[in-house]
Write a protein that holds these residues in place. Sequence first.
Motif, mmCIF file in Angstrom:
data_model
loop_
_atom_site.group_PDB
_atom_site.id
_atom_site.type_symbol
_atom_site.label_atom_id
_atom_site.label_comp_id
_atom_site.label_asym_id
_atom_site.label_seq_id
_atom_site.Cartn_x
_atom_site.Cartn_y
_atom_site.Cartn_z
ATOM 1 N N VAL A 22 -5.118 -4.625 10.078
ATOM 2 C CA VAL A 22 -6.472 -5.109 10.350
ATOM 3 C C VAL A 22 -6.741 -5.166 11.851
ATOM 4 N N ILE A 23 -5.792 -5.732 12.604
ATOM 5 C CA ILE A 23 -5.976 -5.837 14.050
ATOM 6 C C ILE A 23 -6.001 -4.451 14.693
ATOM 7 N N ALA A 24 -5.120 -3.565 14.244
ATOM 8 C CA ALA A 24 -5.109 -2.204 14.796
ATOM 9 C C ALA A 24 -6.422 -1.493 14.518
ATOM 10 N N GLY A 25 -6.922 -1.618 13.298
ATOM 11 C CA GLY A 25 -8.190 -0.978 12.968
ATOM 12 C C GLY A 25 -9.360 -1.568 13.723
ATOM 13 N N ALA A 26 -9.377 -2.903 13.901
ATOM 14 C CA ALA A 26 -10.471 -3.544 14.636
ATOM 15 C C ALA A 26 -10.472 -3.121 16.103
#
Length: 283
Positions: A22-26
Motif C-alpha cells: 500500500v505504501i509503495a503504491g501510494a
Amino acid sequence: MTLETVTSPHAAEPRYLQWTPVIAGALAATAFSLILITFAAAVGLGVSSSAPTWRDASVALWILSGIYIILQAIISFGFGAYIAGRLRRPLAAGPADEVESRDGLHGLAVWALAVVLGSMVAALVGAATINRPSPASANASSAEPVLSYELDRLFRAVRRPPNVDMRSERAEAGRILLTSSSHDGVNTDDRTYLVQLVGATTGLSPTDSERRVDNGMAAAKAALAKSRRSTIILAFSLATALLLGAVAAWAAASAGGRHRDGAPLPEWMAHSDPFARKQWRVR
C-alpha cells in the motif's frame, strides 16, 4: 486419542491490509501525479492562475485543463494501485471473489493514502508561497491577486511624485471593488468615496474620475465572475478526478492481482487489454 483441528488456509490468512504494498503504491501514485501536474504547468494547462493574463484563457482551455486533471488522476491512482495489487502476498487458498475483493481494498487504501500525501504536498507548497516575505504585500488585500490589473488602471496617473506608497489606497479600493460582484453591487457611498479617492490620487477631474471608477467596477465584476467560473470548474474537476481515481484504483489493483496469480482478466477488463488476452490463449 489425538484430536486434530483442521483449519482452512483461507481462515488462517490475516484479515488486515498489507501495508508495504500500500505504501509503495501510494508513493508511486503521488510521484507520478506530481510529474504529470508539473508537465501540465510547464505547457500552460491551468484552470486558474494569479497572473492577470489568466482571464484571457478560453473556455476550451478551461475544459481541457479539467479533463487533464481527471485523466492524470485516473492514470496515477491506477499506476499505484496496480503496483500494490501486484506486490501483495496472495491468498494461500480462497474463492476468486475474495481475492479480487482484497486486491481492490488494497487499491482503495493506495488511493486514500495518495490523496493524503498529495494534500500534504499541496499544503506545504501553499504555505511556503503564502509565508514568503514580501514588502509589497504588507497592506495588500485579498483583491490584489484577482483585481491587480483593475487597481493598476484605477490609480494610473501620468505624473506622480516618486516613492509614493499606494498600498493602503489600493487595499481599500480593492475591498470596495470586491463588492461589485454581489447582488446589490457597490453602494452609492462607496462609489462616491472611490471617485474622490481616485481624483485625489491621480489628479483627474471629477467627471474623469467618475468614468474611470465606473469602468473599473464593470471590469472588476467581469473578472470576479470569470474567477468564480474557473473555481467551479476546478472544484468539479477535482471531485470527479478523486471519484474516478478510486474506481481506477480498485480496477487496477484487481488487474495487478490477477497478473500476479497468472489468472485472466475479467471480461469487463479483457477488452481493453488485448495483449493479456493473447498471452492467456497461448498458455
